[in-house]
Design an enzyme around this catalytic site. Structure first.
Site, PDB file in Angstrom:
ATOM      1  N   ASP A  24      28.832  50.297  37.632  1.00 16.47           N
ATOM      2  CA  ASP A  24      28.510  51.485  36.846  1.00 16.47           C
ATOM      3  C   ASP A  24      27.080  51.462  36.326  1.00 16.47           C
ATOM      4  O   ASP A  24      26.388  50.452  36.420  1.00 16.47           O
ATOM      5  CB  ASP A  24      29.505  51.622  35.674  1.00 16.47           C
ATOM      6  CG  ASP A  24      29.690  50.315  34.911  1.00 16.47           C
ATOM      7  OD1 ASP A  24      28.867  49.399  35.063  1.00 16.47           O
ATOM      8  OD2 ASP A  24      30.667  50.210  34.165  1.00 16.47           O
ATOM      9  N   ASN A  71      38.995  48.877  24.729  1.00  9.79           N
ATOM     10  CA  ASN A  71      40.068  49.863  24.894  1.00  9.79           C
ATOM     11  C   ASN A  71      40.745  49.744  26.268  1.00  9.79           C
ATOM     12  O   ASN A  71      41.531  50.592  26.648  1.00  9.79           O
ATOM     13  CB  ASN A  71      39.527  51.283  24.681  1.00  9.79           C
ATOM     14  CG  ASN A  71      38.461  51.673  25.704  1.00  9.79           C
ATOM     15  OD1 ASN A  71      38.216  50.931  26.661  1.00  9.79           O
ATOM     16  ND2 ASN A  71      37.841  52.825  25.513  1.00  9.79           N
ATOM     17  N   HIS A 125      39.142  49.616  29.263  1.00  7.67           N
ATOM     18  CA  HIS A 125      38.457  50.206  30.417  1.00  7.67           C
ATOM     19  C   HIS A 125      37.970  49.134  31.393  1.00  7.67           C
ATOM     20  O   HIS A 125      37.694  47.991  31.007  1.00  7.67           O
ATOM     21  CB  HIS A 125      37.340  51.174  30.007  1.00  7.67           C
ATOM     22  CG  HIS A 125      36.101  50.569  29.440  1.00  7.67           C
ATOM     23  ND1 HIS A 125      35.423  51.129  28.385  1.00  7.67           N
ATOM     24  CD2 HIS A 125      35.389  49.477  29.774  1.00  7.67           C
ATOM     25  CE1 HIS A 125      34.356  50.408  28.108  1.00  7.67           C
ATOM     26  NE2 HIS A 125      34.318  49.394  28.942  1.00  7.67           N
ATOM     27  N   GLU A 152      37.678  55.029  31.636  1.00  5.67           N
ATOM     28  CA  GLU A 152      38.171  55.043  30.267  1.00  5.67           C
ATOM     29  C   GLU A 152      39.655  55.421  30.222  1.00  5.67           C
ATOM     30  O   GLU A 152      40.169  56.079  31.143  1.00  5.67           O
ATOM     31  CB  GLU A 152      37.372  56.090  29.465  1.00  5.67           C
ATOM     32  CG  GLU A 152      35.886  55.754  29.304  1.00  5.67           C
ATOM     33  CD  GLU A 152      35.626  54.775  28.165  1.00  5.67           C
ATOM     34  OE1 GLU A 152      36.414  53.831  27.991  1.00  5.67           O
ATOM     35  OE2 GLU A 152      34.613  54.969  27.464  1.00  5.67           O
TER      36      GLU A 152
HETATM   37  C1  GLP Z   1      30.762  48.008  29.449  1.00  2.00           C
HETATM   38  C2  GLP Z   1      30.875  47.911  30.961  1.00  2.00           C
HETATM   39  C3  GLP Z   1      32.161  47.239  31.395  1.00  2.00           C
HETATM   40  C4  GLP Z   1      32.376  45.979  30.583  1.00  2.00           C
HETATM   41  C5  GLP Z   1      32.471  46.320  29.125  1.00  2.00           C
HETATM   42  C6  GLP Z   1      32.781  45.146  28.232  1.00  2.00           C
HETATM   43  O1  GLP Z   1      31.427  49.087  28.913  1.00  2.00           O
HETATM   44  N1  GLP Z   1      30.803  49.173  31.600  1.00  2.00           N
HETATM   45  O2  GLP Z   1      32.107  46.965  32.776  1.00  2.00           O
HETATM   46  O3  GLP Z   1      33.533  45.316  31.022  1.00  2.00           O
HETATM   47  O4  GLP Z   1      31.222  46.882  28.750  1.00  2.00           O
HETATM   48  O5  GLP Z   1      31.603  44.596  27.731  1.00  2.00           O
HETATM   49  P1  GLP Z   1      31.480  43.185  27.082  1.00  2.00           P
HETATM   50  O6  GLP Z   1      31.642  42.202  28.185  1.00  2.00           O
HETATM   51  O7  GLP Z   1      30.092  43.154  26.513  1.00  2.00           O
HETATM   52  O8  GLP Z   1      32.553  43.070  26.063  1.00  2.00           O
END
Ligand code: GLP
Length: 244
Positions: free
Chosen positions: A66, A134, A136, A141
């Protein structure tokens, strides 16, 4: 789902990188699906270390999940910049083999279609995933439905709040992103879902032990044949009796 619980994210990262190495050395043109966020950083550190110890990545293709819409690739919070900082700049991955959605595309619809063609032409051998608080995956989402293909998504309030820690203020957090869809994720031959820290314990328990629900997008991974959930002791707190 296989579950592996490590004492620290660093140990977990080394385990994940060893699996990635197994994939990279067993295929002529391996394809890695990659994620951003704090979670995969120990994995990238371990992978860079393997590169420094002799792992050749010049034939590897990478496809990221993404990117934010509206951030140029050199913006310090863009996922382009994240990947450069944590992986691309430290290995012999070739720039033309690395792919991230273009959040600045003049036609986002065309960009989504281009990305789906790319995914079709380069089936992912190993997909690395983090998980949002959440549930995702990528930026898929929680919703009443999950979209199969690459699409533009409006980020949920809790995602923006969680990601605000990387921006000067909440107003600077992009509201939209381009993300691979869940079908593309599920088409990967093998998936590693990484989650570390106490704030991920509840959602991991729901995603791994709960029902498959579109409002917990990661729970759909239960339908995949080859998923390993890679945790540290804290994120595994909600999984009593999980393999240790
Ligand atoms: C972002 C990314 C996700 C990732 C998430 C969790 O939203 N798009 O791919 O898994 O963050 O982030 P973190 O690893 O910093 O908790």
């Amino acid at each position: 789902m296989n579950i592996r619980i490590f004492a620290t994210p660093q140990e977990a990262g080394i385990y994940a990188a060893a699996i990635a190495e197994g994939v990279l050395v067993s295929r002529p043109r391996p394809v890695l699906g990659l994620a951003t966020g704090t979670t995969p950083i120990p994995f990238y550190e371990a992978l860079v270390n393997l590169y420094r110890c002799g792992l050749d990545m010049s034939h590897t293709i990478t496809i990221n999940l993404d990117e934010y819409i509206g951030l140029p690739p050199d913006h310090p919070q863009s996922y382009h910049d994240f990947m450069r900082q944590h992986l691309f700049a430290h290995t012999n991955l070739r720039t033309e083999h690395t792919h991230i959605p273009n959040g600045m595309a003049s036609s986002l619809q065309e960009e989504c279609e281009r990305y789906d063609r790319l995914l079709h032409d380069h089936p992912i051998d190993l997909q690395i995933l983090g998980i949002g608080v959440n549930g995702h995956i990528g930026f898929n989402e929680p919703n009443h439905l999950l979209l199969a293909r690459t699409h533009v998504v409006r980020l949920r309030e809790e995602t923006m709040r969680s990601n605000a820690r990387f921006f000067a203020s909440m107003d600077d957090v992009p509201r939209e992103a381009i993300t691979m869809g869940v079908q593309s994720i599920l088409q990967a031959e093998r998936i590693l879902l990484l989650a570390f820290g106490p704030e991920k314990a509840d959602i991991i328990a729901e995603a791994v032990r709960g029902n498959v629900r579109t409002d917990v997008p990661a729970s759909i991974l239960q339908l995949h044949r080859r998923v390993t959930v890679v945790l540290d002791a804290e994120s595994a707190r909600g999984l009593p009796g999980a393999i240790r």
